[in-house]
Scaffold this active site. Structure first.
Site, PDB file in Angstrom:
ATOM      1  N   LYS A 242       0.858  -1.183   0.000  1.00 11.05           N
ATOM      2  CA  LYS A 242       0.000   0.000   0.000  1.00 11.05           C
ATOM      3  C   LYS A 242       0.890   1.227   0.000  1.00 11.05           C
ATOM      4  CE  LYS A 242      -4.465   0.942   0.200  1.00 11.05           C
ATOM      5  NZ  LYS A 242      -5.527   0.120  -0.406  1.00 11.05           N
TER       6      LYS A 242
HETATM    7  P1  NAD Z   1     -13.137   7.856  -2.985  1.00 12.77           P
HETATM    8  O1  NAD Z   1     -12.148   8.877  -2.564  1.00 12.77           O
HETATM    9  O2  NAD Z   1     -13.485   7.715  -4.428  1.00 12.77           O
HETATM   10  O3  NAD Z   1     -14.520   8.080  -2.199  1.00 12.77           O
HETATM   11  C1  NAD Z   1     -14.597   8.185  -0.809  1.00 12.77           C
HETATM   12  C2  NAD Z   1     -15.984   8.675  -0.429  1.00 12.77           C
HETATM   13  O4  NAD Z   1     -16.067   8.724   1.003  1.00 12.77           O
HETATM   14  C3  NAD Z   1     -16.309  10.082  -0.923  1.00 12.77           C
HETATM   15  O5  NAD Z   1     -17.683  10.164  -1.253  1.00 12.77           O
HETATM   16  C4  NAD Z   1     -16.025  10.947   0.310  1.00 12.77           C
HETATM   17  O6  NAD Z   1     -16.736  12.185   0.319  1.00 12.77           O
HETATM   18  C5  NAD Z   1     -16.523  10.008   1.404  1.00 12.77           C
HETATM   19  N1  NAD Z   1     -15.985  10.343   2.725  1.00 12.77           N
HETATM   20  C6  NAD Z   1     -14.728  10.720   3.047  1.00 12.77           C
HETATM   21  N2  NAD Z   1     -14.666  10.999   4.357  1.00 12.77           N
HETATM   22  C7  NAD Z   1     -15.902  10.794   4.869  1.00 12.77           C
HETATM   23  C8  NAD Z   1     -16.476  10.939   6.154  1.00 12.77           C
HETATM   24  N3  NAD Z   1     -15.752  11.359   7.188  1.00 12.77           N
HETATM   25  N4  NAD Z   1     -17.792  10.636   6.302  1.00 12.77           N
HETATM   26  C9  NAD Z   1     -18.534  10.227   5.254  1.00 12.77           C
HETATM   27  N5  NAD Z   1     -18.040  10.071   4.016  1.00 12.77           N
HETATM   28  C10 NAD Z   1     -16.754  10.365   3.822  1.00 12.77           C
HETATM   29  O7  NAD Z   1     -12.595   6.483  -2.367  1.00 12.77           O
HETATM   30  P2  NAD Z   1     -12.944   4.997  -2.827  1.00 12.77           P
HETATM   31  O8  NAD Z   1     -11.945   4.570  -3.834  1.00 12.77           O
HETATM   32  O9  NAD Z   1     -14.410   4.902  -3.132  1.00 12.77           O
HETATM   33  O10 NAD Z   1     -12.604   4.185  -1.490  1.00 12.77           O
HETATM   34  C11 NAD Z   1     -13.553   4.081  -0.424  1.00 12.77           C
HETATM   35  C12 NAD Z   1     -13.118   2.978   0.506  1.00 12.77           C
HETATM   36  O11 NAD Z   1     -13.060   1.738  -0.207  1.00 12.77           O
HETATM   37  C13 NAD Z   1     -11.729   3.138   1.140  1.00 12.77           C
HETATM   38  O12 NAD Z   1     -11.756   2.582   2.436  1.00 12.77           O
HETATM   39  C14 NAD Z   1     -10.841   2.321   0.232  1.00 12.77           C
HETATM   40  O13 NAD Z   1      -9.662   1.904   0.883  1.00 12.77           O
HETATM   41  C15 NAD Z   1     -11.762   1.168  -0.077  1.00 12.77           C
HETATM   42  N6  NAD Z   1     -11.431   0.427  -1.309  1.00 12.77           N
HETATM   43  C16 NAD Z   1     -11.369   1.067  -2.510  1.00 12.77           C
HETATM   44  C17 NAD Z   1     -11.105   0.318  -3.656  1.00 12.77           C
HETATM   45  C18 NAD Z   1     -11.103   0.948  -5.034  1.00 12.77           C
HETATM   46  O14 NAD Z   1     -10.982   0.203  -6.016  1.00 12.77           O
HETATM   47  N7  NAD Z   1     -11.283   2.252  -5.177  1.00 12.77           N
HETATM   48  C19 NAD Z   1     -10.866  -1.060  -3.553  1.00 12.77           C
HETATM   49  C20 NAD Z   1     -10.957  -1.671  -2.304  1.00 12.77           C
HETATM   50  C21 NAD Z   1     -11.247  -0.902  -1.181  1.00 12.77           C
END
Ligand code: NAD
Length: 420
Positions: free
Chosen positions: A110
């Site tokens: 990571k």
């Molecule tokens: P992103 O940045 O595209 O979206 C994150 C979302 O969470 C946004 O809508 C943001 O406004 C919201 N957010 C941030 N802080 C917040 C808070 N305090 N309260 C409420 N909402 C809040 O990120 P993502 O890629 O969608 O990732 C989201 C989660 O999924 C993370 O934990 C990430 O590690 C995990 N994840 C992502 C992927 C991927 O392919 N993108 C894969 C596996 C896991």
């Protein structure tokens, strides 16, 4: 190990806490526990960037390779003010278990830069990315370590990373996944994590008779890559998304939100979810207490904890679309209340699975159709889901412990066969 104060736990502490329970279940030898608790390689770098107003900012960045016994290290890069070394190691460790559970030939890594990407201009974001890439490039490579997007990064950021790496090494599309399709990205990658979350839920819904397609109610925290695509795909299958939120607050409509319109408003046009006209405004705290079939945290780690919401959550199943959203103490409370938690490294693995497909396509210089990507993703998600479900039944343990025991067992076997 006893759980520390649950509210104080970050993703790193959560991952460490879960380790021993599963290691005990498979009688893992002590030396392998010590190997698997320690990162293979950890790099901290400075990221100096000239800002638009002429000043220099110096951010701190990390790339941590947790384990590479089963293949090159694989894992996203996160831009977030709290992305410290401890959190990045926790997330790198989760990647090792995820790639193992899904039977893809990668280890876990990571990366993170301690920066609030929302406060950067596009030029500043590019400068952060190029500098960070050049400083960690020494440990990257298509057969060493392959980054991908995570919170605060996206396909554009991966395009800059590819370009920066390729300047020194020649055009190397397999160095990074989650790229734009026109630069060698895979069809279906952007939506893959949300799609995989949905596939896992459909399997569980069929097995345990929880409504999903026919109006099963879902509450989704976070409307970014994972949350928004999950909501779009689940809505199209007939699920009812009754509430969602982003960092600025949320909205609720018990009849079901108009997800295609919300997707255009919040995901495509980047407007805030709370400004969407069709629904009642709610806070992120109120969101946890809504009655629903499925609660889908898709934002940050550590958001479901004893002190704030574990006793007030009113769903049948918590689906960990985000990484490490539930503290171990909260998970125990939920378990006692009869609420099942489907663990992150099973349900949100769709992203890394399609990242693997992207890497394969880059190495073969041969591209798959969107349908083929989705079919292969479904096969991988199903196979992992069934293996965990069967172990839950056989050993009478939680879904997380079963999934961890399977994943850790495979990594331990690879380490053992390498001579450790
Ligand atoms: P992103 O940045 O595209 O979206 C994150 C979302 O969470 C946004 O809508 C943001 O406004 C919201 N957010 C941030 N802080 C917040 C808070 N305090 N309260 C409420 N909402 C809040 O990120 P993502 O890629 O969608 O990732 C989201 C989660 O999924 C993370 O934990 C990430 O590690 C995990 N994840 C992502 C992927 C991927 O392919 N993108 C894969 C596996 C896991």
């Amino acid at each position: 190990m006893n759980a520390p104060d649950a509210s104080a736990m970050d993703a790193g502490a959560i991952v460490t806490n879960q380790f021993d329970v599963a290691a005990d279940l498979i009688n893992m030898p002590d030396h392998l526990r010590r190997i698997l608790r320690t990162p293979f390689r950890s790099l901290t770098v400075e990221v100096p960037v000239r800002m638009d107003d002429g000043r220099f900012e110096v951010y701190r960045g990390y790339r941590i390779q947790h384990n590479g016994a089963r293949g090159p290290c694989k894992g996203g890069i996160r831009y977030h003010p709290e992305a410290d070394e401890h959190e990045v190691l926790g997330l790198a460790t989760t990647m090792t278990w995820k790639t193992s559970l899904l039977e893809i030939p990668f280890g876990g890594a990571k990366g993170g830069v301690q920066v609030n990407a929302r406060n950067l201009s596009l030029r500043e974001l590019e400068a952060v990315t190029r500098t960070f890439t050049s400083r960690i490039a020494i440990i990257l490579g298509p057969y060493r370590d392959i980054p991908a997007p995570d919170m605060g990064t996206n396909a554009q950021v991966m395009a800059w990373l590819l370009d920066e790496f390729s300047k020194r090494n020649g055009y190397t599309p397999a160095i990074v996944t989650g790229k734009p399709v026109s630069l060698g990205g895979s069809l279906g990658r952007e939506e893959a994590t949300g799609r995989g979350v949905m596939y896992a839920m459909q399997e569980y819904a069929r097995d345990f008779k929880i409504p999903f397609e026919k109006g099963g109610t879902c509450v989704v925290q976070g409307f970014g890559n994972v949350g928004a695509h999950f909501a779009r795909l689940a809505h199209a299958e007939g699920a009812k998304i009754i509430a969602t939120s982003d960092v600025d607050g949320g909205i609720y409509n018990p009849k079901g939100l108009d997800i295609p319109k919300l997707f255009a408003h919040a995901y495509e046009q980047r407007k805030s979810v709370a400004e969407f006209p069709d629904g009642e405004r709610i806070t992120n705290e109120q969101l946890w207490e809504l009655e629903c079939d499925w609660l889908v945290p898709a934002a940050l780690g550590g958001v479901i904890c004893k002190e704030s919401n574990a006793n007030r959550i009113r769903c049948k199943v918590v689906v960990e679309a985000a990484n490490a959203p539930t503290t171990p103490t909260a998970e125990k409370i939920l378990e006692e209340r009869g609420i099942v938690v489907l663990p992150d490294f099973l349900v949100n693995a769709g992203g890394v699975v399609v990242s693997y497909f992207e890497w394969v396509q880059n190495l073969q210089q041969h591209f798959w159709t969107h349908e083929y990507v989705n079919d292969e993703l479904l096969k991988k998600m199903k196979r992992a889901y069934v293996s965990v479900r069967d172990m839950v039944k056989e050993r009478n343990v939680s879904w997380r412990t079963a999934a961890l025991a399977i994943a850790m067992g495979r990594v331990a076997e690879a380490e053992h066969l390498r001579g450790y």
